[in-house]
Each structure stands twice: as C-alpha cells, then as structure tokens.
Design a protein around this motif. Structure first.
Motif, short mmCIF file in Angstrom:
data_model
loop_
_atom_site.label_atom_id
_atom_site.label_comp_id
_atom_site.label_asym_id
_atom_site.label_seq_id
_atom_site.Cartn_x
_atom_site.Cartn_y
_atom_site.Cartn_z
N GLY A 53 0.87 -0.73 -0.05
CA GLY A 53 -0.27 0.34 -0.07
C GLY A 53 0.46 1.61 0.17
N ILE A 54 0.58 2.66 -0.56
CA ILE A 54 1.15 3.55 -0.30
C ILE A 54 0.56 4.35 1.24
N PRO A 55 1.55 4.60 1.76
CA PRO A 55 1.67 5.01 2.85
C PRO A 55 1.03 5.73 2.93
N SER A 56 0.26 6.22 4.50
CA SER A 56 -1.19 7.55 4.70
C SER A 56 -0.28 8.93 4.70
N GLN A 57 0.93 8.90 5.12
CA GLN A 57 1.80 10.35 4.80
C GLN A 57 2.07 11.08 2.99
N LEU A 58 1.75 9.98 2.36
CA LEU A 58 2.81 10.28 1.11
C LEU A 58 0.67 10.78 0.73
N VAL A 59 0.14 9.86 1.23
CA VAL A 59 -2.02 10.54 1.11
C VAL A 59 -2.06 11.66 1.03
N GLN A 60 -1.95 11.83 2.77
CA GLN A 60 -2.10 13.41 3.28
C GLN A 60 -1.89 14.55 2.55
N ARG A 61 -0.50 14.29 1.91
CA ARG A 61 0.10 15.55 1.63
C ARG A 61 -0.55 15.75 0.05
N HIS A 62 -1.04 14.65 -0.47
CA HIS A 62 -1.86 14.82 -2.12
C HIS A 62 -3.35 15.15 -1.31
N LEU A 63 -4.14 15.02 -0.80
CA LEU A 63 -5.44 15.20 -0.01
C LEU A 63 -4.92 17.39 0.46
N SER A 64 -4.55 17.42 0.86
CA SER A 64 -4.23 19.68 0.91
C SER A 64 -4.22 19.64 -0.41
N VAL A 65 -3.86 19.13 -1.29
CA VAL A 65 -3.18 19.62 -2.82
C VAL A 65 -4.66 19.58 -3.77
N ALA A 66 -5.51 18.00 -3.17
CA ALA A 66 -6.63 18.01 -3.87
C ALA A 66 -7.76 19.15 -2.86
N ALA A 67 -7.48 19.19 -2.06
CA ALA A 67 -8.23 20.15 -1.90
C ALA A 67 -8.80 21.46 -2.13
N GLU A 68 -7.87 21.92 -2.60
CA GLU A 68 -8.55 22.92 -3.15
C GLU A 68 -7.93 23.50 -4.80
N ARG A 69 -8.40 21.74 -5.71
CA ARG A 69 -8.84 22.02 -6.68
C ARG A 69 -10.11 22.24 -6.81
N THR A 70 -10.66 23.34 -7.95
CA THR A 70 -11.90 23.05 -8.21
C THR A 70 -12.26 22.62 -9.81
N GLU A 71 -11.39 22.24 -10.53
CA GLU A 71 -11.53 21.57 -11.95
C GLU A 71 -10.65 20.48 -11.96
N PRO A 72 -11.47 19.46 -12.46
CA PRO A 72 -10.08 18.34 -13.27
C PRO A 72 -9.02 17.66 -14.03
N VAL A 73 -8.88 17.32 -13.30
CA VAL A 73 -6.98 17.18 -13.95
C VAL A 73 -6.69 15.78 -15.38
N SER A 74 -6.34 16.08 -15.70
CA SER A 74 -5.56 14.80 -17.09
C SER A 74 -5.58 13.49 -16.32
N THR A 75 -6.08 12.64 -16.38
CA THR A 75 -5.72 10.81 -16.45
C THR A 75 -5.32 10.45 -17.30
N GLY A 76 -4.55 11.09 -17.83
CA GLY A 76 -2.99 10.24 -19.08
C GLY A 76 -4.49 9.28 -19.71
N GLY A 77 -3.13 8.43 -20.71
CA GLY A 77 -3.61 7.04 -21.17
C GLY A 77 -3.76 5.82 -20.30
N CYS A 78 -4.56 4.82 -20.86
CA CYS A 78 -4.88 3.68 -20.94
C CYS A 78 -4.26 3.27 -20.17
N ALA A 79 -4.26 2.25 -18.68
CA ALA A 79 -3.31 1.49 -17.48
C ALA A 79 -3.57 0.68 -17.93
N ASN A 80 -4.86 -0.05 -18.40
CA ASN A 80 -4.46 -2.09 -18.48
C ASN A 80 -5.15 -2.11 -20.39
#
Length: 271
Positions: free
Chosen positions: A244-271
């Motif tokens: 798993g991805i440890p919660s400390q890294l996820v927490q940093r991402h949540l701080s950034v995501a909370a400020e965003r109002t527009e969607p971002v690209s999810t790139g190409g298909c992974a599967n």
C-alpha cells in the motif's frame, strides 16, 4: 449487449447526445426492469488487474482474524466506495475510501484514461459522478471529487510494523469485503508506476494479507479504524502479501486536492 451499451451511454459524457433517445427506448426500459441489479456491472466491468511488484516480504505474525469484527473497523468499512469507469472501451473496477469532504482516494491505475468515472458508496445503490482532481502516476494515487457524497471522512494514521489491520474493498467486483492483515515495514523500493513503467523509486508499506483484483485503491485500516495505507499491488511470488501507499504520502496529496476545483488529465489507459 444492447442493454449494457445503453446504460453506459447514460453515464458517459462523450455519449451524452444519445441520452434522450436511450431514455425513451421502451426496449431498454423493459430490459432494465427485468435484469438483476448487479448484472450490468458484471457484464461490462473488467476486473482491476492488480499490479504485482517484487517488494519486501513482511516478516510479521499472521493476521488476527477477529479484527474484521471490530466495531471501529466495521464503521470504517461503511466509508469505502466502489470505483468504476470506462477506459479505452473497457470497464474498470476498483475500490476507494472517503478521505475528506466530497473527496475519495483510489489508485491512479484504477482511473487512468477513463472517459467517465463513478463512485458507489458502500458498493450498493446509486452511483455518483466523480472527477479526478489529482493524479500521481509515480506513486499510483488519485483523488476524486464527488459532489453530494455526504459521508464523513476516515481518519489517517502512520503505519506501524506488527500492528493488526484490515484491508477493505470490493475484490472481483463483488460485495464489500474485509480481510484481516498484519502491517509490515514501510520501505523505499523500485517498481513500476501506475502504467507499469519504470522502474521508479517509491515508498510502500507491506502487509501480510490476501488481496485480489478489485482491492486496488481500498484502505488498510488499523484497529481504531484509521487508514494507514491505500492498497495498490500484491507480491509477484506470493498469494498472501499486499502493498500500500502509506498515509503520510496520501495526506500531502489531499492538501493539494482540496484546493482544486477543476478536473485534471488521467493520461492514457493503464490496462
């Protein structure tokens, strides 16, 4: 097949122009009334191909089976969600968890390249439209904004080696599932990214646990119901090790995501 495509047309923005015609189709309406509720998902969703990495093997005791009955763990499970979408013509299914108001954490490989993403609280009932507001392919993390989600967020905690844990998710596109786990060490490893490209250096937490396709993006929680990691892979040569991805890294991402109002690209298909 026509029924499945018709329902997908209602959910996918690129096909929005078909919405009125599909809604007015008496044939589709009749099929929709007669088909079992879960059959559409089984028909169009390709199971999340859970990545496999050669990470460290957790040198810990076997999991405590009773943790899946713990009240705090059961409460945490009520804030898990099923994540589904369409990418490159295929359905993809994974798991996720409520991390903040109207925000859901899952894996980047679960939503990569999707034209439409839906979140289903507790894996039952009505699904909600989701927009990706953060996409980290290196660490395989995505944060989704889901309006009117109306579920309290799960608390986070740092993973501690040897502690009892439970992995929550919707493996094999089934019902909500809880698996007993034991937390191993959190280490730097070299592995593929969300697209299985690399190697890249990343930090992962190992677990002694049985994980399956569909567990991707689901939370690993401790006995207090706190998220310590987000599951993203299994061990290549073992059936009872997950990462798993440890919660400390996820927490940093949540701080950034909370400020965003527009969607971002999810790139190409992974599967």
């Amino acid at each position: 097949l026509v029924w499945a495509v018709g329902v997908l047309a209602l959910q996918s923005p690129p096909l929005a122009g078909l919405h009125p015609a599909v809604e007015e189709s008496r044939i589709l309406r009749s099929l929709d009334e007669r088909m079992p509720a879960g059959m559409l998902t089984q028909a169009v969703v390709e199971l999340d191909p859970l990545p496999e990495i050669r990470g460290p093997e957790p040198d810990v005791a076997p999991p405590e089976k009773g943790i899946v009955s713990d009240p705090d763990v059961r409460s945490a499970a009520r804030r898990a969600v099923r994540v589904t979408g369409v990418a490159c013509g295929y359905g993809v299914e994974g798991s996720g968890w409520v991390a903040a108001k109207n925000l859901v954490v899952t894996n980047a490989h679960v939503v990569a390249g999707e034209a439409a993403t839906r979140v289903q609280p507790r894996g039952v009932g009505r699904s909600l439209r989701a927009e990706t507001v953060l996409f980290d392919e290196r660490n395989d993390v995505a944060v989704l904004r889901v309006r009117k989600l109306d579920l309290p967020p799960l608390p986070l905690a740092s993973p501690r080696p040897g502690e009892s844990a439970a992995v929550i998710g919707f493996p094999q596109n089934g019902s909500l599932d809880l698996q007993p786990a034991r937390t191993g060490e959190t280490k730097r490893v070299y592995s593929g990214d969300a697209y299985n490209e690399g190697p890249v250096e990343r930090v992962v937490t190992g677990f002694r646990v049985f994980v399956r396709p569909g567990n991707s993006g689901g939370p690993a929680v401790n006995a207090d119901g706190e998220v310590v990691s987000t599951i993203f892979a299994s061990r290549a040569d073992s059936s009872n090790v997950g990462y798993g991805i440890p919660s400390q890294l996820v927490q940093r991402h949540l701080s950034v995501a909370a400020e965003r109002t527009e969607p971002v690209s999810t790139g190409g298909c992974a599967n």
